[in-house]
Design an enzyme around this catalytic site. Structure first.
Site, mmCIF file in Angstrom:
data_model
loop_
_atom_site.group_PDB
_atom_site.id
_atom_site.type_symbol
_atom_site.label_atom_id
_atom_site.label_comp_id
_atom_site.label_asym_id
_atom_site.label_seq_id
_atom_site.Cartn_x
_atom_site.Cartn_y
_atom_site.Cartn_z
ATOM 1 N N LYS A 160 0.841 -1.198 0.000
ATOM 2 C CA LYS A 160 0.000 0.000 0.000
ATOM 3 C C LYS A 160 0.878 1.252 0.000
ATOM 4 O O LYS A 160 2.041 1.206 0.400
ATOM 5 C CB LYS A 160 -0.898 0.005 1.247
ATOM 6 C CG LYS A 160 -1.915 -1.121 1.314
ATOM 7 C CD LYS A 160 -2.742 -1.035 2.591
ATOM 8 C CE LYS A 160 -3.707 -2.192 2.716
ATOM 9 N NZ LYS A 160 -4.802 -2.149 1.720
ATOM 10 N N ARG A 205 -9.680 -12.398 1.797
ATOM 11 C CA ARG A 205 -10.482 -13.484 1.234
ATOM 12 C C ARG A 205 -9.772 -14.825 1.366
ATOM 13 O O ARG A 205 -10.423 -15.883 1.431
ATOM 14 C CB ARG A 205 -10.815 -13.172 -0.227
ATOM 15 C CG ARG A 205 -9.616 -13.075 -1.138
ATOM 16 C CD ARG A 205 -9.898 -12.334 -2.433
ATOM 17 N NE ARG A 205 -10.135 -10.914 -2.200
ATOM 18 C CZ ARG A 205 -10.427 -10.051 -3.156
ATOM 19 N NH1 ARG A 205 -10.525 -10.452 -4.417
ATOM 20 N NH2 ARG A 205 -10.619 -8.774 -2.869
#
Length: 487
Positions: A270, A344
């Site tokens: 990020k 996920r």
């Protein structure tokens, strides 16, 4: 402390207060007016001041008026809300309490509302009082603060709350604040070791010994998602389970929480503006822990399992690389094309464990999963996707009743799951087209490991934006299960 207000015990004289609230233009059947402040004696002078304060309010959507040199405040909530908001105006309650409550170590809140709005209002006020702080003692007061919350029930059912109902409110408030403290705590104080300590502490309080699978054992037992995400961190990843199995249970329910204690994005790292705040990426697991504690204290009668998928998505020599292929607990292989789509992966292992090892009939996973959730349903509404239409309706209704708002996502695997097509593995972990229902696709990735033909009920809740929006008030979303079990 949460109490039922009555004309004998209340410092405010509930009879006079509720009569005034019901006869003013600013109070409706929804209970739109509440008083925040110190105890004041009702007298003719106060009655005049009270009426003058009420007449000055012009809520748009809220308004407030200070009284007695800011020792008390009267505030008005919206007179009506839209169908996608909670009738309790819970988010506005939190804001008004934070902004209007006078200072001091002993403070009181009196809330006038209908019985159906008590639970949501109570949770909203709990969010206004976060626990975590690392301010030095020189910049904050060390005295313990005490807040008493009193409810004046109006409307058709204005009977007093019983002891059991008051205990429910107290348990829910404690759960909200526990979740808030975990989410607010930075990773240097809330790594996977610390989170496991929190789980163990709740287990001790409830008389439950957690099952913990950790580190290399995860790899050996086939949890390729959790292990692959967390293997580069100093503190090893873990799968932890708290199980409540009472006699006479008729169904098994599992809540699965994403507990990424910090998310750098991994090697798909990020940027400097998007990484701050990623301590909150454990919001799903924190909410599950707080809700589990409150629910079991209320004497839940069915089997309930809380599954925590804990990892730190760190950068290091052992970090997962784009192009790596992992085998998850479902046995399916996943080609990694984005290490920042890690939630996920851990949840896929968690829901399959809930199905295979815990024999759950109903599985709910909760996660700060996608930035796209905020685009889909906004800052205040969690995104809900499920394979069962009745449960979709029930989740939205539970959100309105609890103040933790929710709104459906598209559930259409036949159109969207092809986004994960891989030439090398069963699927990739991130979509090909980021403009094609990203939040729905992320949820479908998790559901695919259960199988789209799985006969049980699966509910996916994405709280990526709400966990940030409400964090400054004190807590992420919490499941409101009592409203859903009827289905």
């Amino acid at each position: 402390m949460i109490t039922q207000c009555d004309c004998y015990s209340s410092a405010y004289s509930a009879v006079i207060f509720s009569w005034m609230a019901k006869t003013t233009n600013y109070a409706t059947s929804s209970g739109d007016v509440f008083l925040v402040g110190l105890a004041c004696q009702f007298s003719l002078m106060f009655s005049q001041v009270w009426q003058a304060a009420l007449s000055s309010l012009n809520p748009n959507p809220t308004d407030s008026c200070p009284l007695y040199l800011n020792h008390a405040t009267v505030a008005a909530l919206p007179s009506r809300v839209s169908r996608h908001n909670s009738p309790s105006s819970a988010h506005f309650v939190s804001r008004l309490v934070r902004s209007c409550l006078p200072g001091g170590n002993n403070r009181c809140i009196v809330m006038v509302c209908e019985r159906s709005e008590v639970f949501a209002s109570s949770c909203a006020m709990a969010r206004a009082f976060p626990i975590f702080s690392r301010r030095s003692t020189s910049s904050r007061r060390t005295e313990k603060k005490h807040v008493t919350v009193e409810f004046v029930i109006v409307g058709q059912d204005s009977s007093p709350l019983d002891v059991g109902e008051l205990q429910c409110l107290s348990n829910a408030a404690d759960g909200v604040r526990l979740a808030a403290r975990i989410v607010d705590t930075p990773c240097n104080d809330m790594n996977t070791d610390h989170f496991l300590d929190e789980i163990k502490a709740v287990g001790i309080e409830l008389g439950i010994t957690p099952v913990i699978i950790r580190g290399e054992e995860l790899k050996q037992r086939g949890f390729g998602g959790i292990y692959g995400v967390g293997k580069a961190a100093e503190h090893p990843p873990a799968l932890a389970v708290l199980s409540h199995k009472p006699d006479g249970a008729t169904q098994s329910i599992a809540w699965v929480g994403k507990g990424i204690v910090y998310d750098t994005g991994g090697l798909s790292i990020k940027g400097k503006t998007t990484m701050p705040g990623m301590k909150r990426d454990c919001g799903g697991a924190a909410a599950i822990l707080g809700a589990f504690k409150a629910t079991i204290k209320q004497g839940f009668k069915d089997n309930l399992h809380a599954v925590f998928c804990l990892a730190e998505n760190a950068v290091g020599p052992m970090a997962t690389r784009p192009d790596d292929i992992h085998t998850l607990y479902s046995g399916k292989t996943v080609e990694i094309n984005n290490t920042d789509a890690e939630g996920r992966l851990v949840l896929a292992d968690g829901v399959v464990y809930a199905s295979k090892d815990l024999s759950a009939d109903i599985i709910l996973d909760m996660a700060t999963l996608t930035g796209a959730q905020g685009i889909s349903t906004g800052k205040y509404h969690a995104a809900v996707m499920t394979n069962n239409e009745q449960w979709e309706v029930a989740c939205v209704r539970a959100g309105r009743n609890s103040g933790d708002l929710a709104h459906p996502l598209v559930y259409c695997p036949e159109l969207h799951f092809s986004e994960f097509t891989s030439a090398m593995a069963d699927m990739k972990n991130s979509v090909a087209d980021r403009e094609n229902a990203q939040s729905s696709c992320a949820g479908l990735f998790i559901g695919s490991h259960l199988g789209f033909d799985w006969p049980g009920v699966w509910v996916h809740v994405d709280i990526a934006s709400p966990v940030h929006a409400v964090s400054t008030w004190g807590s992420p979303k919490m499941p409101c299960w009592s409203d859903q079990t009827s289905h």
